[in-house]
Design a protein around this motif. Structure first.
Motif, PDB file in Angstrom:
ATOM      1  N   PHE A 104      -2.241  -0.426   5.499  1.00 30.59           N
ATOM      2  CA  PHE A 104      -0.920  -0.096   4.976  1.00 30.59           C
ATOM      3  C   PHE A 104      -0.354   1.137   5.669  1.00 30.59           C
ATOM      4  O   PHE A 104      -1.088   2.045   6.054  1.00 30.59           O
ATOM      5  CB  PHE A 104      -0.992   0.169   3.464  1.00 30.59           C
TER       6      PHE A 104
ATOM      7  N   SER B 134       4.018   5.302  -1.962  1.00 28.31           N
ATOM      8  CA  SER B 134       4.801   4.679  -3.038  1.00 28.31           C
ATOM      9  C   SER B 134       3.931   3.871  -3.993  1.00 28.31           C
ATOM     10  O   SER B 134       4.320   3.633  -5.136  1.00 28.31           O
ATOM     11  CB  SER B 134       5.884   3.774  -2.442  1.00 28.31           C
ATOM     12  N   ARG B 135       2.709   3.479  -3.536  1.00 27.06           N
ATOM     13  CA  ARG B 135       1.835   2.646  -4.370  1.00 27.06           C
ATOM     14  C   ARG B 135       0.516   3.342  -4.667  1.00 27.06           C
ATOM     15  O   ARG B 135      -0.480   2.700  -4.969  1.00 27.06           O
ATOM     16  CB  ARG B 135       1.561   1.312  -3.654  1.00 27.06           C
TER      17      ARG B 135
ATOM     18  N   ASP C  24       3.673   5.553   4.181  1.00 31.50           N
ATOM     19  CA  ASP C  24       4.749   5.566   3.188  1.00 31.50           C
ATOM     20  C   ASP C  24       4.499   4.547   2.088  1.00 31.50           C
ATOM     21  O   ASP C  24       4.836   4.788   0.917  1.00 31.50           O
ATOM     22  CB  ASP C  24       6.097   5.285   3.858  1.00 31.50           C
ATOM     23  N   GLU C  25       3.912   3.406   2.432  1.00 29.28           N
ATOM     24  CA  GLU C  25       3.620   2.401   1.413  1.00 29.28           C
ATOM     25  C   GLU C  25       2.517   2.887   0.484  1.00 29.28           C
ATOM     26  O   GLU C  25       2.569   2.684  -0.733  1.00 29.28           O
ATOM     27  CB  GLU C  25       3.222   1.075   2.061  1.00 29.28           C
TER      28      GLU C  25
END
Length: 232
Positions: A143, A150-151, A146-147
């Motif tokens: 991933f 956010s997660r 940034d992903e």
């Protein structure tokens, strides 16, 4: 502190006059500034901060009183921008800290990635998915940062402090030039802008709220307050 070591009333008065003079100089520099990063404004700001700090200390030593305002020290600010007026390249430096709050969730997510990649037969990283360092390598390899940011809760991570610096360069770096030490040669005078996120900002706000008896706070039930501080 003994009486002999205390500042005189005249010294306190002189320090107060120095603050007034520094205020006038700062306002004049602001009114004449040539741009957002005018060195004269930066210098006047530092002089005002130093004068206010001296006055505050003398006032307390002599009268056991403090000023109702606080001016951040010069070390808390970036120096004036001294990079190229029209940068031909920029570097974006990012640091995000996380706590591994739920290792089992982290491991489970890494194992799902491995299963989706290699199926039931497993793959080269099958054993790595069973360790926290191995799972981190798998997830950050799969991933984008940034992903993950956010997660992060899905991956069993808890956010800590983060910072983002944008620095200017005359020309793009040569391929592979800085990979071995990406953050060692940061010139603070070439920082175009900087953004910080930290729980310490929320603690300051919470302290202020606690001091007000009649203030009711209707905030996020999770307490996930974040403040973005942008230098420049």
């Amino acid at each position: 502190m003994s009486d002999a070591a205390q500042p005189t009333a005249a010294e306190v008065r002189a320090a107060a006059e120095a603050v007034k003079t520094a205020l006038d100089r700062h306002l004049a520099a602001v009114e004449r500034r040539s741009g957002d990063d005018d060195p004269a404004v930066y210098e006047a700001f530092n002089q005002l901060a130093a004068a206010a700090e001296v006055y505050d200390e003398l006032l307390y030593d002599r009268y056991d009183e403090v000023t109702p305002f606080e001016i951040p020290g010069a070390e808390e600010s970036l120096p004036p921008y001294a990079g190229p007026e029209e940068p031909h390249a920029i570097s974006v430096l990012i640091r995000r800290d996380y706590a591994v709050a739920e290792p089992q969730r982290l491991l489970a997510q890494a194992q799902r990635v491995e299963a989706a990649e290699y199926g039931d037969g497993g793959g080269a990283d099958e054993e790595a998915a069973g360790t926290v360092p191995g799972a981190l390598g798998i997830l950050f390899g799969e991933f984008e940062p940034d992903e993950i940011a956010s997660r992060h809760k899905e991956f069993g991570l808890e956010e800590g402090d983060s910072t983002l610096w944008v620095t200017a360069a005359d020309e793009p770096a040569e391929p592979g030039e800085w990979l071995e030490a990406p953050f060692e040669q940061v010139d603070s005078q070439r920082v175009v802008c900087r953004f910080d996120v930290s729980a310490v900002f929320d603690e300051d706000v919470s302290d202020d709220i606690d001091e007000e008896d009649d203030v009711e706070f209707d905030g996020d039930e999770d307490g996930d307050l974040e403040r973005l501080d942008a230098e420049r």
